[in-house]
Design a protein around this motif. Structure first.
Motif, short mmCIF file in Angstrom:
data_model
loop_
_atom_site.label_atom_id
_atom_site.label_comp_id
_atom_site.label_asym_id
_atom_site.label_seq_id
_atom_site.Cartn_x
_atom_site.Cartn_y
_atom_site.Cartn_z
N LEU A 1 21.30 71.30 41.00
CA LEU A 1 21.89 71.82 42.24
C LEU A 1 20.91 71.69 43.40
CD1 LEU A 1 24.30 73.14 43.61
CD2 LEU A 1 23.32 75.36 42.99
N VAL A 2 19.67 72.08 43.19
CA VAL A 2 18.66 71.96 44.24
C VAL A 2 18.45 70.49 44.60
CG1 VAL A 2 16.20 72.29 44.76
CG2 VAL A 2 17.51 74.15 43.73
N SER A 3 18.46 69.62 43.61
CA SER A 3 18.31 68.19 43.87
C SER A 3 19.45 67.65 44.73
CB SER A 3 18.24 67.40 42.56
OG SER A 3 17.09 67.77 41.84
N TYR A 4 20.67 68.09 44.44
CA TYR A 4 21.82 67.67 45.25
C TYR A 4 21.66 68.14 46.69
CZ TYR A 4 24.52 65.82 41.37
OH TYR A 4 24.94 65.06 40.31
N VAL A 5 21.28 69.39 46.87
CA VAL A 5 21.19 69.96 48.22
C VAL A 5 20.00 69.39 49.00
CG1 VAL A 5 20.84 72.09 49.51
CG2 VAL A 5 22.42 72.06 47.58
N VAL A 6 18.85 69.26 48.35
CA VAL A 6 17.62 68.88 49.05
C VAL A 6 17.46 67.36 49.17
CG1 VAL A 6 15.10 69.00 48.95
CG2 VAL A 6 16.47 71.02 48.41
N PHE A 7 17.87 66.61 48.16
CA PHE A 7 17.63 65.16 48.17
C PHE A 7 18.90 64.32 48.32
CE2 PHE A 7 14.13 66.90 45.50
CZ PHE A 7 13.10 66.65 46.38
N PHE A 8 19.86 64.59 47.47
CA PHE A 8 21.06 63.76 47.37
C PHE A 8 21.83 63.71 48.70
CE2 PHE A 8 25.60 63.36 46.17
CZ PHE A 8 25.58 62.23 45.37
N TYR A 9 22.26 64.87 49.17
CA TYR A 9 23.07 64.87 50.40
C TYR A 9 22.32 64.43 51.64
CZ TYR A 9 27.36 66.36 48.29
OH TYR A 9 28.50 66.36 47.55
N PRO A 10 21.11 64.90 51.90
CA PRO A 10 20.42 64.39 53.09
C PRO A 10 20.20 62.87 53.07
CG PRO A 10 19.37 66.39 52.34
CD PRO A 10 20.37 66.01 51.28
N THR A 11 19.88 62.34 51.91
CA THR A 11 19.67 60.89 51.80
C THR A 11 20.98 60.14 52.05
OG1 THR A 11 17.89 61.23 50.21
CG2 THR A 11 18.91 59.04 50.25
N LEU A 12 22.06 60.60 51.43
CA LEU A 12 23.33 59.89 51.59
C LEU A 12 23.90 60.03 53.00
CD1 LEU A 12 25.03 60.47 48.15
CD2 LEU A 12 24.08 58.36 49.07
N ILE A 13 23.70 61.18 53.61
CA ILE A 13 24.16 61.35 54.99
C ILE A 13 23.40 60.39 55.91
CG2 ILE A 13 24.19 62.94 56.96
CD1 ILE A 13 24.85 65.17 54.84
N THR A 14 22.10 60.30 55.73
CA THR A 14 21.29 59.38 56.53
C THR A 14 21.73 57.93 56.29
OG1 THR A 14 19.42 60.90 56.41
CG2 THR A 14 18.94 58.60 57.02
N LEU A 15 21.89 57.56 55.03
CA LEU A 15 22.35 56.21 54.69
C LEU A 15 23.70 55.93 55.32
CD1 LEU A 15 22.05 53.57 53.02
CD2 LEU A 15 23.22 54.78 51.16
N MET A 16 24.59 56.89 55.27
CA MET A 16 25.93 56.69 55.81
C MET A 16 25.90 56.51 57.33
SD MET A 16 29.22 58.96 55.03
CE MET A 16 30.80 58.59 55.71
N VAL B 1 30.15 66.53 45.25
CA VAL B 1 30.77 67.87 45.35
C VAL B 1 31.17 68.35 43.96
CG1 VAL B 1 32.77 69.16 46.21
CG2 VAL B 1 31.57 67.57 47.73
N SER B 2 31.80 67.48 43.20
CA SER B 2 32.19 67.84 41.83
C SER B 2 30.96 68.17 40.98
CB SER B 2 32.97 66.69 41.19
OG SER B 2 33.24 66.96 39.83
N GLU B 3 29.93 67.35 41.12
CA GLU B 3 28.72 67.57 40.32
C GLU B 3 28.03 68.88 40.71
OE1 GLU B 3 28.14 65.64 37.66
OE2 GLU B 3 29.93 64.56 38.31
N ALA B 4 28.02 69.21 42.00
CA ALA B 4 27.42 70.47 42.45
C ALA B 4 28.22 71.66 41.92
CB ALA B 4 27.33 70.51 43.98
N LEU B 5 29.54 71.54 41.91
CA LEU B 5 30.37 72.61 41.34
C LEU B 5 30.10 72.77 39.85
CD1 LEU B 5 33.77 71.96 43.18
CD2 LEU B 5 32.14 73.82 43.60
N LYS B 6 29.89 71.66 39.17
CA LYS B 6 29.55 71.72 37.74
C LYS B 6 28.20 72.40 37.53
CE LYS B 6 32.19 67.56 36.70
NZ LYS B 6 32.09 66.12 36.42
N CYS B 7 27.28 72.19 38.48
CA CYS B 7 25.97 72.86 38.41
C CYS B 7 26.15 74.37 38.54
CB CYS B 7 25.05 72.37 39.52
SG CYS B 7 24.49 70.68 39.32
#
Length: 184
Positions: A100-115, A160-166
């Motif tokens: 969950l922390v990895s999704y919030v701290v790394f995953f989403y910021p990286t993908l938002i920047t890439l997008m 989003v699904s993976e974070a909910l699973k976390c």
């Protein structure tokens, strides 16, 4: 499943996972095009001594796009790389927190920047009618460039699904669903 979470929680996971499953399978159909065009090129080049100018570019564009667009499907299926050296010793709750922390701290910021960056690149390519410089065929580039922000969007949706699973894993101390380790 335990009913301690509201039904929309489970519904969101099921819908997103189903969406990623369907899109991943649709994207995988592009591999049929890849096989057909490369087979055609082999026959044209080696049997008829008539190589094409378009197969090289169409194959790298198809393969590159499918690779990027298939990332959300891979995330859904648990096929991304994970370092198991320490992971196996962690409790399920700790695994949930780490993910969950990895999704919030790394995953989403990286993908938002890439997008954001890749939307700008794809839009610019569309505006200037960018053409490839690789072969004399010179196909338009914006559809290929547009695969990057679309892939980021698909990944964020599955995230989003993976974070909910976390959250489920943290709350109940067990995986939402067990996924076998895939070796691709």
């Amino acid at each position: 499943m335990n009913g301690d979470f509201p039904p929309p929680f489970y519904s969101a996971i099921r819908r997103i996972d189903r969406f990623s499953d369907v899109t991943g399978k649709l994207i995988s159909l592009s591999m049929l095009y890849l096989v057909a065009t490369i087979t055609y090129e082999c026959f044209a080049r080696y049997l008829f001594n008539a190589p094409t100018v378009w197969v090289l570019e169409s194959s790298y564009m198809t393969n590159g796009s499918a690779f990027m667009l298939g990332c959300a499907y891979a995330l859904h299926k648990g096929a991304h790389v994970r370092t198991d050296m320490l992971w196996e010793g962690f409790s399920e709750r700790r695994k949930g927190w780490i993910d969950l922390v990895s999704y919030v701290v790394f995953f989403y910021p990286t993908l938002i920047t890439l997008m954001v960056i890749s939307i700008d690149d794809a839009w610019y390519s569309f505006q200037i009618h960018e053409l490839s410089e690789q072969t004399p065929w010179r196909p338009i580039m914006w559809p290929f460039r547009a695969a990057v922000p679309l892939a980021a969007l698909l990944l964020m949706i599955q995230g989003v699904s993976e974070a909910l699973k976390c959250l489920y894993q943290i709350r109940f101390g067990r995986e939402f669903e067990h996924r076998e380790k895939l070796e691709v």
